[in-house]
Scaffold this motif. Sequence first.
Motif, PDB file in Angstrom:
ATOM      1  N   UNK A 199       0.822  -1.213   0.000  1.00  0.00           N
ATOM      2  CA  UNK A 199       0.000   0.000   0.000  1.00  0.00           C
ATOM      3  C   UNK A 199       0.854   1.261   0.000  1.00  0.00           C
ATOM      4  N   UNK A 200       1.954   1.267   0.746  1.00  0.00           N
ATOM      5  CA  UNK A 200       2.797   2.463   0.758  1.00  0.00           C
ATOM      6  C   UNK A 200       3.436   2.680  -0.607  1.00  0.00           C
ATOM      7  N   UNK A 201       3.707   1.616  -1.327  1.00  0.00           N
ATOM      8  CA  UNK A 201       4.272   1.758  -2.671  1.00  0.00           C
ATOM      9  C   UNK A 201       3.215   2.217  -3.685  1.00  0.00           C
ATOM     10  N   UNK A 202       2.006   1.730  -3.533  1.00  0.00           N
ATOM     11  CA  UNK A 202       0.935   2.158  -4.433  1.00  0.00           C
ATOM     12  C   UNK A 202       0.492   3.595  -4.161  1.00  0.00           C
ATOM     13  N   UNK A 203       0.606   4.061  -2.922  1.00  0.00           N
ATOM     14  CA  UNK A 203       0.172   5.410  -2.578  1.00  0.00           C
ATOM     15  C   UNK A 203      -1.337   5.572  -2.589  1.00  0.00           C
ATOM     16  N   UNK A 204      -2.040   4.528  -2.215  1.00  0.00           N
ATOM     17  CA  UNK A 204      -3.504   4.521  -2.272  1.00  0.00           C
ATOM     18  C   UNK A 204      -4.138   4.951  -0.953  1.00  0.00           C
ATOM     19  N   UNK A 205      -5.386   5.303  -1.020  1.00  0.00           N
ATOM     20  CA  UNK A 205      -6.259   5.475   0.145  1.00  0.00           C
ATOM     21  C   UNK A 205      -7.429   4.538  -0.085  1.00  0.00           C
ATOM     22  N   UNK A 206      -7.622   3.572   0.804  1.00  0.00           N
ATOM     23  CA  UNK A 206      -8.659   2.565   0.610  1.00  0.00           C
ATOM     24  C   UNK A 206      -9.980   2.982   1.242  1.00  0.00           C
ATOM     25  N   UNK A 207     -11.053   2.795   0.504  1.00  0.00           N
ATOM     26  CA  UNK A 207     -12.425   2.912   1.010  1.00  0.00           C
ATOM     27  C   UNK A 207     -12.999   1.501   0.944  1.00  0.00           C
ATOM     28  N   UNK A 208     -13.527   1.029   2.050  1.00  0.00           N
ATOM     29  CA  UNK A 208     -13.989  -0.360   2.123  1.00  0.00           C
ATOM     30  C   UNK A 208     -15.494  -0.443   1.919  1.00  0.00           C
ATOM     31  N   UNK A 209     -15.898  -1.390   1.080  1.00  0.00           N
ATOM     32  CA  UNK A 209     -17.309  -1.600   0.748  1.00  0.00           C
ATOM     33  C   UNK A 209     -17.599  -3.085   0.627  1.00  0.00           C
ATOM     34  N   UNK A 210     -18.860  -3.448   0.861  1.00  0.00           N
ATOM     35  CA  UNK A 210     -19.329  -4.780   0.488  1.00  0.00           C
ATOM     36  C   UNK A 210     -19.421  -4.790  -1.038  1.00  0.00           C
ATOM     37  N   UNK A 211     -19.035  -5.874  -1.689  1.00  0.00           N
ATOM     38  CA  UNK A 211     -19.068  -5.907  -3.155  1.00  0.00           C
ATOM     39  C   UNK A 211     -20.425  -5.560  -3.759  1.00  0.00           C
ATOM     40  N   UNK A 265      -4.222  -8.095 -12.708  1.00  0.00           N
ATOM     41  CA  UNK A 265      -4.185  -8.246 -11.258  1.00  0.00           C
ATOM     42  C   UNK A 265      -2.806  -8.674 -10.782  1.00  0.00           C
ATOM     43  N   UNK A 266      -2.573  -8.358  -9.529  1.00  0.00           N
ATOM     44  CA  UNK A 266      -1.361  -8.786  -8.834  1.00  0.00           C
ATOM     45  C   UNK A 266      -1.811  -9.388  -7.513  1.00  0.00           C
ATOM     46  N   UNK A 267      -1.259 -10.532  -7.158  1.00  0.00           N
ATOM     47  CA  UNK A 267      -1.545 -11.172  -5.871  1.00  0.00           C
ATOM     48  C   UNK A 267      -0.262 -11.219  -5.066  1.00  0.00           C
ATOM     49  N   UNK A 268      -0.331 -10.723  -3.837  1.00  0.00           N
ATOM     50  CA  UNK A 268       0.848 -10.766  -2.976  1.00  0.00           C
ATOM     51  C   UNK A 268       1.125 -12.204  -2.551  1.00  0.00           C
ATOM     52  N   UNK A 269       2.218 -12.436  -1.868  1.00  0.00           N
ATOM     53  CA  UNK A 269       2.676 -13.795  -1.544  1.00  0.00           C
ATOM     54  C   UNK A 269       1.632 -14.650  -0.834  1.00  0.00           C
ATOM     55  N   UNK A 270       0.818 -14.052   0.041  1.00  0.00           N
ATOM     56  CA  UNK A 270      -0.179 -14.838   0.785  1.00  0.00           C
ATOM     57  C   UNK A 270      -1.386 -15.213  -0.075  1.00  0.00           C
ATOM     58  N   UNK A 271      -1.510 -14.600  -1.249  1.00  0.00           N
ATOM     59  CA  UNK A 271      -2.601 -14.898  -2.190  1.00  0.00           C
ATOM     60  C   UNK A 271      -3.994 -14.719  -1.570  1.00  0.00           C
ATOM     61  N   UNK A 272      -4.150 -13.667  -0.749  1.00  0.00           N
ATOM     62  CA  UNK A 272      -5.449 -13.404  -0.138  1.00  0.00           C
ATOM     63  C   UNK A 272      -6.163 -12.206  -0.761  1.00  0.00           C
ATOM     64  N   UNK A 273      -5.426 -11.399  -1.538  1.00  0.00           N
ATOM     65  CA  UNK A 273      -6.002 -10.240  -2.202  1.00  0.00           C
ATOM     66  C   UNK A 273      -5.541 -10.208  -3.650  1.00  0.00           C
ATOM     67  N   UNK A 274      -6.432  -9.762  -4.527  1.00  0.00           N
ATOM     68  CA  UNK A 274      -6.072  -9.499  -5.917  1.00  0.00           C
ATOM     69  C   UNK A 274      -6.162  -7.988  -6.114  1.00  0.00           C
ATOM     70  N   UNK A 275      -5.039  -7.358  -6.359  1.00  0.00           N
ATOM     71  CA  UNK A 275      -4.994  -5.918  -6.617  1.00  0.00           C
ATOM     72  C   UNK A 275      -5.211  -5.697  -8.104  1.00  0.00           C
ATOM     73  N   UNK A 299     -14.322  -5.389   0.136  1.00  0.00           N
ATOM     74  CA  UNK A 299     -13.326  -5.090  -0.885  1.00  0.00           C
ATOM     75  C   UNK A 299     -12.823  -3.673  -0.664  1.00  0.00           C
ATOM     76  N   UNK A 300     -11.685  -3.365  -1.250  1.00  0.00           N
ATOM     77  CA  UNK A 300     -11.117  -2.030  -1.112  1.00  0.00           C
ATOM     78  C   UNK A 300     -11.149  -1.297  -2.439  1.00  0.00           C
ATOM     79  N   UNK A 301     -11.667  -0.086  -2.414  1.00  0.00           N
ATOM     80  CA  UNK A 301     -11.698   0.786  -3.582  1.00  0.00           C
ATOM     81  C   UNK A 301     -10.641   1.857  -3.370  1.00  0.00           C
ATOM     82  N   UNK A 302      -9.821   2.105  -4.370  1.00  0.00           N
ATOM     83  CA  UNK A 302      -8.833   3.171  -4.262  1.00  0.00           C
ATOM     84  C   UNK A 302      -9.562   4.503  -4.348  1.00  0.00           C
ATOM     85  N   UNK A 303      -9.728   5.145  -3.196  1.00  0.00           N
ATOM     86  CA  UNK A 303     -10.493   6.389  -3.128  1.00  0.00           C
ATOM     87  C   UNK A 303      -9.830   7.521  -3.905  1.00  0.00           C
ATOM     88  N   UNK A 304      -8.575   7.364  -4.276  1.00  0.00           N
ATOM     89  CA  UNK A 304      -7.919   8.386  -5.096  1.00  0.00           C
ATOM     90  C   UNK A 304      -8.487   8.415  -6.518  1.00  0.00           C
TER      91      UNK A 304
END
Length: 121
Positions: free
Chosen positions: A32-44, A58-68, A91-96
């Motif tokens: 998240x610090x690398x993306x520079x995002x602000x997340x807004x959380x919503x039900x899909x 999409x990109x999945x981090x090592x734990x494979x729990x989120x798809x960016x 889910x997280x929406x990039x509020x930017x």
Amino acid sequence: MAEVMGSCHCGAVRIILDAAPETVTECNCSICRRYGVLWAYYAPNRVRFEPSEPVTDTYQQASRTLAFHRCRTCGCVTHWAPLAGRDPNRMGINARMLDPIVLAAAQVRHLDGAVTERYID
């Protein structure tokens, strides 16, 4: 409540929310610090995309729990979607991607995602 719209830079991915976010989260985790995002959380079910199947990579981090998701054309990070092991109703929406006026009305929260996974404000 009035719908709120946002989009990536080129407009290929449009996001429609059923209401403006009251809070957004700045996370200091490694991605998240690398993306520079602000997340807004919503039900899909409170989020729509136009087109309904947005043209994203999409990109999945090592734990494979989120798809960016990021726009295939302009590269803007638009949202993350949960994968196995995560709450499917969040889910997280990039509020930017939202209009600056909408974003300015939201309270910014700070999450220590790097260490404690707790809000620090």
